[in-house]
Each structure stands twice: as structure tokens, then as C-alpha cells.
Design an enzyme around this catalytic site. Structure first.
Site, PDB file in Angstrom:
ATOM      1  N   LYS A 114       3.257  10.167   8.490  1.00  7.71           N
ATOM      2  CA  LYS A 114       2.590   9.717   9.713  1.00  7.71           C
ATOM      3  C   LYS A 114       3.267  10.214  10.989  1.00  7.71           C
ATOM      4  O   LYS A 114       3.028  11.334  11.427  1.00  7.71           O
ATOM      5  CB  LYS A 114       2.445   8.197   9.704  1.00  7.71           C
ATOM      6  CG  LYS A 114       1.414   7.696   8.701  1.00  7.71           C
ATOM      7  CD  LYS A 114       1.115   6.234   8.870  1.00  7.71           C
ATOM      8  CE  LYS A 114       0.109   5.700   7.865  1.00  7.71           C
ATOM      9  NZ  LYS A 114      -1.249   6.198   8.029  1.00  7.71           N
ATOM     10  N   PHE A 136       0.864  -1.184   0.000  1.00 14.40           N
ATOM     11  CA  PHE A 136       0.000   0.000   0.000  1.00 14.40           C
ATOM     12  C   PHE A 136       0.896   1.228   0.000  1.00 14.40           C
ATOM     13  O   PHE A 136       1.708   1.414   0.896  1.00 14.40           O
ATOM     14  CB  PHE A 136      -0.919   0.032   1.232  1.00 14.40           C
ATOM     15  CG  PHE A 136      -1.861   1.203   1.214  1.00 14.40           C
ATOM     16  CD1 PHE A 136      -3.070   1.141   0.547  1.00 14.40           C
ATOM     17  CD2 PHE A 136      -1.530   2.394   1.853  1.00 14.40           C
ATOM     18  CE1 PHE A 136      -3.934   2.233   0.506  1.00 14.40           C
ATOM     19  CE2 PHE A 136      -2.376   3.486   1.833  1.00 14.40           C
ATOM     20  CZ  PHE A 136      -3.578   3.404   1.152  1.00 14.40           C
ATOM     21  N   ASP A 195       9.404   2.564   1.372  1.00 13.97           N
ATOM     22  CA  ASP A 195       8.234   3.277   1.871  1.00 13.97           C
ATOM     23  C   ASP A 195       8.152   3.011   3.371  1.00 13.97           C
ATOM     24  O   ASP A 195       7.744   1.936   3.814  1.00 13.97           O
ATOM     25  CB  ASP A 195       6.994   2.760   1.146  1.00 13.97           C
ATOM     26  CG  ASP A 195       5.706   3.394   1.662  1.00 13.97           C
ATOM     27  OD1 ASP A 195       5.723   4.036   2.728  1.00 13.97           O
ATOM     28  OD2 ASP A 195       4.656   3.219   1.001  1.00 13.97           O
TER      29      ASP A 195
END
Length: 391
Positions: free
Chosen positions: A248, A135, A219
Site C-alpha cells: 500500500k 484480512f 501484516d
């Protein structure tokens, strides 16, 4: 005021909201409009690493709010320069570009990789290999990079230049050809089911990349910045990528992302190649500096690793026929169950606990704030276990 009515009437239906409206929080606890307490095992999907209401973070942000809130990127500000120095140095990278989210960080990483390859090899070498169940975001290129076909429907056509492969050495070797410029991986796949990559597979990724001058993009949006008990998820594999995307945790609750690159890529982007109106915002940067100050402490990271071991030991000692597997690293743990994780999410919510789901609704995802106490951890794990056992 009927807040849930407002949500149904005015918000576009992109989320399945739990029936709660929060008004304040402290540490690992959230409080709703009736002041009911909830234990947070989500940290806002891996964002609130320092918990809610961290006093040092709040002071850093408040002090900056009083000084300077925003400028354009045709000028500089002090917090973003301090943050750039700190983030690149601790990451063992050369330069950084700041943006606002994980999907933007991944978009920037994709552009950076393709430009490097274009400048060095010309047209036709622009394919990026990504993994099944990965993702990478919700914007068009990062969504196409995501190896989950269910998320692609309705949104065609996508930008070209991506190959999704099974997470095997054989599939990787077969996919690499003269069109490939980069391989993009998550050390631990979060949304895909909390799947740590095998050391054999990661080693092969870097071996093939080095041999063929293919860039490796890590990532680290969810698994990075302390979540696994090390600064980055890839640090568990003793490798160093060419490009790192983060978000995040970085902003501590404010929207902030970043693209980090190594020495050979440091001059790839030129004036006008990329940009962001809010990227490098001084308030977000001030908060991010405080986040990094805390999570880079070795004793802090060691405690995260220990808490992760405790979670696995807990489920080892409290087995159930409804639990298929417990996996993850540090405070990024997935409990794969025989049933729907969304049902467990609802059950534990009724007991005052917030958890996430992952995979194809078969994994209960545990992402508490990194500052969670042993008492809070035990309380939440017992609630999860009882809910799974009673399925």
C-alpha cells in the site's frame, strides 16, 4: 462518453463503484470528469500517504522513467538496492524481498515461515495461526489465512495449514501445538473493522512464540508505514516480529510490496524458492524511496498521531445515539454505527467526501492521506457526523 456504461459493460463485477469517474487529483482532493471536487478520506485504501501529486515523489519517478523502467531479476538496479538498504535499516530487519502487492507479501511471508520450520523441524510443523476478522489478501493462501468465513465461500478447496482463532489469550493458548510454525497478526485490523489488538494479547503472542520457536508475522500492509503515527503498527506495542509484510503506502501509488525478515531467517530462502517478475521494479523503487524519506521524519509521524487524537476528540465532543464506538490509532480510525456504513458512504459522497466501510458494513473507516490539513480534517469529520446523526 458514458463512462459508467463502459464500466458496467466491460469490467468484471468485483466492485460496487460509486457513480463517479476521476480525472485528476492534488493533495487530499480528487476531481471528476465535470471538475467537481471531492475530499479524500480513503487515500486509495491507505495507499496515498503523501497525498495526490506529491512533487518530490513525481520527480523521483519521472527521473527513473527516463533512465530505466524494467529489467529482469537476474540483474540488479540502483533504486532497488538503495531501497533495500533503507527499508531494512529503518525496520530493524535483516533482508527484504520485493513484490507487487499486499497479498503477495503475505504469500511470501507464509512460504518463508513454513520453509524455516521445515528446515529446522521437518514435516508436520506448518500450521499458521491467524485471527478472527483478519484480512490478509485475495490469493488462495492469503485468503484462507483471512479470518472471515464470508470471504471463503465459492472458492474451495483452499491450501491447508491455517487455524483461525478468537482474539483471546485463552483461544491462543489452546491453538498452539506441535504443528504450529507461525502466528500472523495485524496490529490494527483494517478490513475487519479497524480493531486495534490489545496489548495483553500481543504480549502473549510474542511470549508464546519465543517459548516455542514459533515465528511472528506482522501484516503491516494497511496499518504500517506511518499510518498509526509510528513507522509500524506493532511499534505501538513495543515488540519486534520475525517477518513483516508491507505494501500500500510503500509505492506511493505504484504497485509495490515487500517481505522483511530478521537475522535468523535471512538465509532461509535459497535460489529458486521464490520470485516475482515485477518485484523490485526500479521505477516503483524510486517512488518508494521518496515515500520513506518523508514518512520517517519524526515530526511527520508526530503530526499523524496528533491528527488521530483530534479525530477521537471530535467524536467525543460530538456524540450521537447512532455511534456505538470510535476506535483506531493515528489516521486509521473506525466509527462503528447502529446501521449500515455503506449508507453513510453514499450520503457523504453526495456532499463531496469519500470514505471507506469496514467490518460487516457497520464501520465507517477513515484513512485520509497522512498530509491532510486540520481544515480538511474538520470539514470531512463534520460531514460524517451530520450524516450519522441524521440516520
Amino acid at each position: 462518453m458514458d463512462y459508467l456504461y463502459y464500466a458496467k459493460k466491460y469490467l468484471i463485477n468485483t466492485y460496487k463503484h460509486l457513480p463517479v469517474v476521476f480525472t485528476n487529483a492534488k493533495g487530499c482532493k480528487l476531481y471528476d470528469v465535470s471538475n467537481k471536487e471531492y475530499l479524500d478520506f480513503t487515500s486509495g485504501i491507505g495507499v496515498m500517504a503523501l497525498g495526490h501529486g506529491n512533487e518530490k515523489w513525481i520527480k523521483a519517478v519521472e527521473d527513473q522513467l527516463e533512465k530505466l523502467v524494467h529489467t529482469s531479476n537476474i540483474v540488479l538496479n540502483i533504486p532497488v538496492l538503495k531501497l533495500a538498504k533503507k527499508l531494512t535499516e529503518i525496520s530493524n530487519m535483516s533482508k527484504v524481498f520485493f513484490c507487487n502487492s499486499g497479498t503477495e507479501a503475505n504469500e511470501g511471508s507464509i512460504k518463508l515461515a513454513r520453509k524455516y520450520s521445515f528446515e529446522k523441524y521437518g514435516k508436520g510443523r506448518n500450521t499458521i495461526i491467524t485471527l478472527d476478522r483478519s484480512f490478509h489478501g485475495r490469493t488462495m493462501a492469503s485468503l484462507e489465512a483471512t479470518g472471515e468465513e464470508e470471504l471463503h465461500k465459492y472458492f474451495y478447496p483452499f491450501p491447508e495449514g491455517f487455524k483461525h482463532i478468537d482474539i483471546t489469550v485463552e483461544a491462543l493458548e489452546k491453538a498452539v501445538d506441535s504443528t504450529v510454525c507461525a502466528i500472523m497478526i495485524e496490529a490494527v485490523q483494517g478490513e475487519g473493522g479497524v480493531n486495534p489488538l490489545s496489548k495483553e494479547f500481543v504480549s502473549k503472542v510474542f511470549e508464546i512464540a519465543e517459548k516455542n520457536d514459533i515465528l511472528v508475522i506482522c501484516d503491516e500492509v494497511q496499518c504500517g508505514l506511518g499510518r498509526t503515527g509510528k513507522l509500524y503498527g506493532f511499534n505501538n506495542y513495543n515488540v519486534q516480529p520475525d517477518i513483516i509484510s508491507v505494501a500500500k503506502t510503500l509505492g506511493g501509488g505504484l504497485p509495490m510490496g515487500a517481505v522483511l525478515c530478521n537475522e535468523k531467517l535471512k538465509d532461509t530462502f535459497k535460489y529458486g524458492d521464490h520470485g516475482s517478475t515485477f518485484g523490485g521494479n526500479p521505477v516503483c523503487a524510486a517512488g518508494a524511496i521518496e515515500v520513506l524519506n518523508e514518512i520517517t521524519d519524526e515530526s511527520f509521524l508526530a503530526k499523524v498521531a496528533e491528527k488521530g487524537k483530534f479525530i477521537k476528540e471530535f467524536f467525543k465532543n460530538n456524540s450521537s445515539k447512532n455511534i456505538k464506538e470510535v476506535r483506531g490509532i493515528g489516521l486509521m480510525v473506525g466509527v462503528e454505527i447502529k446501521g449500515k456504513a455503506s449508507e453513510i458512504q453514499k450520503k457523504v459522497f453526495e456532499k463531496g467526501l469519500l470514505v471507506l466501510t469496514a467490518g460487516r458494513d457497520n464501520v465507517v473507516r477513515i484513512l485520509p492521506p497522512l498530509i491532510i490539513t486540520q481544515e480538511e480534517l474538520e470539514k470531512g469529520l463534520n460531514i460524517i457526523y451530520e450524516a450519522i446523526k441524521s440516520m
